[in-house]
Design an enzyme around this catalytic site. Sequence first.
Site, mmCIF file in Angstrom:
data_model
loop_
_atom_site.group_PDB
_atom_site.id
_atom_site.type_symbol
_atom_site.label_atom_id
_atom_site.label_comp_id
_atom_site.label_asym_id
_atom_site.label_seq_id
_atom_site.Cartn_x
_atom_site.Cartn_y
_atom_site.Cartn_z
ATOM 1 C CB THR A 1 47.887 26.325 49.747
ATOM 2 O OG1 THR A 1 48.697 26.321 48.455
ATOM 3 C CG2 THR A 1 46.698 25.433 49.605
ATOM 4 N N GLY A 2 48.596 29.824 49.303
ATOM 5 C CA GLY A 2 49.754 31.032 49.603
ATOM 6 C C GLY A 2 49.173 31.690 50.746
ATOM 7 C CE LYS B 1 50.607 22.721 49.459
ATOM 8 N NZ LYS B 1 50.890 23.955 50.382
ATOM 9 C CB THR C 1 49.091 38.005 40.083
ATOM 10 O OG1 THR C 1 48.517 36.676 40.737
ATOM 11 C CG2 THR C 1 50.855 37.936 39.842
ATOM 12 C CD GLU C 2 50.743 44.875 43.027
ATOM 13 O OE1 GLU C 2 51.964 45.351 42.899
ATOM 14 O OE2 GLU C 2 50.003 44.823 44.247
ATOM 15 C CD GLU D 1 46.248 55.393 36.502
ATOM 16 O OE1 GLU D 1 45.512 55.435 37.570
ATOM 17 O OE2 GLU D 1 47.312 54.775 36.238
ATOM 18 C CG HIS E 1 59.048 53.705 25.390
ATOM 19 N ND1 HIS E 1 59.203 54.620 26.732
ATOM 20 C CD2 HIS E 1 58.124 52.844 25.613
ATOM 21 C CE1 HIS E 1 58.302 53.655 27.441
ATOM 22 N NE2 HIS E 1 57.883 52.945 26.765
#
Lengths: 390, 292
Positions: free
Chosen positions: B17-18, B43, B97-98, B209, B248
């Site tokens: 729903t987003g 919902k 998701t990031e 990479e 590091h």
Amino acid sequence: MYIPEYHAKEILAQYGVKVPEGGIARTAGEAEERARALKVERFAVKAQILAGGRGAAGGVVMAPTPSAVGEAAAKLLGTRLVTAQTDAAGEVVERVYVEEAVEAAQALYLAFVIDPTGARPMLLGSARGGVDFEKEAQADPSILETLHLAHDGAIDADALGAFMVRIGAPEPARAALHDLIAAMVRAALRNDALFVEINPLVITPANVAVAVDAKMILDANALFRHPEFETTAREAVRDEYERVARDNDLNFVRLDGDIGVVVNGAGLGLATNDMIAEAGGRPANFMDIRTTATSFQIARGIELLLNDPRVKVLLVNVHGGGMTVCDTVAEALNFAYSRNSRKLPVVLRAAGQNADWARSIMKDRRLPHENAATMRDAAARAVAIAGGKG
Amino acid sequence: MAILIDADTRVLVQGLTGRAGTFYTDLAIRYGTECVAGVRPGKGGSTHVGLPVFDTVAEARDATQANASLIMVPPHRAADAMIEAIAAGIGVIVCVTERVPVLDMLRVKAALDGADSVLVGPNSQGVLSPGRCKIGVMSTRDATPGAVGIVSRSASLTSEVVAQTSALGLGQSTTIGIGGDPVHGMGFADALRHFRDDDETRAVVLIGEIGGTEEEAAAEYLRGADFGKPVIALVVGRHAPAERRMGHAGTLAMLGARSAAQKAQILADAGVLLARDADDVAPMVRKALAGA
């Protein structure tokens, strides 16, 4: 997100790690005052920059009296400190930390890291702590001991006991060291640290374990649950360009070349810079337009390049995908150029979603540009233009 | 066939729903993906973009026989969403998701231990079996069904190689973005294992990479496997400056972190064909397939 020594020690101390008494100073007078308040016999004056390697670079000075502390601080403050972990220009020392100089019977190395392959936290340790530790460990990795923790950071007491023996901790100091390690792990987990390093971890003649130097790297992605670090996060970005970029949803790293690079996607950005280097040129930056960036935000990134006198040409390499489409970047170029008097030539390579649209925007708005069909052509043209052979 | 997902895959969307969930689910449905449900706590019982919405993954699974999940929730809820999908036994879980915190991913990896689910991501553009099923946010504009399997750490370079291989008429069996985060689900070696067993896949492109150890793991797998198909690799970041500032880098070096050039060499030693640059990938695939 790099946490400098004074702040790292403050955090560690909150969780029970023993650190030398001390405080921060921004002037020589303040440093001397700090020293007088400490009431000890020997002091350490330490430059606070956002990088390690200070000891070997002269950023840590021992002083016998408060007035000597003031003199040492006067010498350090305002200078540029170049260490193995800074770039060639170094970093200006704006603060020094004044603390009790701790007498060492032994200097150990201790760190907390995340092992990404094993997906567990891990301790690193060594009997050979001190300023040359990294160099020595790279030459001889056998001096480095490791101990994996449970995924939630739980420590097996027996395994930790054996680890302490392996890193050469003397028997009478092990109880204190056990407590220090447990406190460090707690501090790391509660603050979303990706890295905590205590080097040297001093064992005093009285068998007390003290964190004489410390640094931390916190997970910038976990800032939402640590609002207390918001200011630190802003201060951690030292470069003004990188700060503007960060505020505009761009990943941006300044490099030392003359070809400004505008690319969507980190992988494509790395690939583009590889191609520039292989064509004999030098990129002025690395850029990755984040998928959520608007054309206004991208324009801010392009303005950074237009305002950088070193930059001679822009190489725009966009692959319109599911999230960023080519015309968004072309509109951004148009915004940036309409607000800036410096009209650098653009080499545009657009592919994927809305590539034609992007090319027609460039043409209609009369932006000084040429189109390249492949990435390799684009890199070669940008290198030629930057070299005055355009 | 394809790997992981095909025309029979039944997809539920966590975070339907987003804004992003709505947009990309709509695109996936238009593409022909069999989206069957959405999950959004609170919902349950409503309908969104034509799909029934449930409070939990388990309810959605029971009602719709969903066997794959697309996760598009904000970073602070991503770990719990992944763990919920794993607990509900969803076969293929793709997290787009990031910026998911690393410590959260340690919890997710612990939940995956011994579970039957395959997790792709987080920070992944998703999985695409062209013409059959799309779970993710990638463009499908240039994708065509075909013979090349692609597994990548970079969304942008995947788009690039998809367009190039389609232009040469090769097409793709499945493309997988394993995501750019240090702690993630499926790795290169797992993807290679799937591609080896897939008859439709005749060559595999691996896009690596600097950073991490995925390339090394892929090389180790290939050395021990009778892979039987050409693998073409591009490893980018060969000219990226060494990471000094984070402080590091030295520690990573102690732990054996390698440069892009070293990674490429390790892959070459394992029999992988190395692409010179991003423009070189598709021509190399064509050449390898012509010679095979």
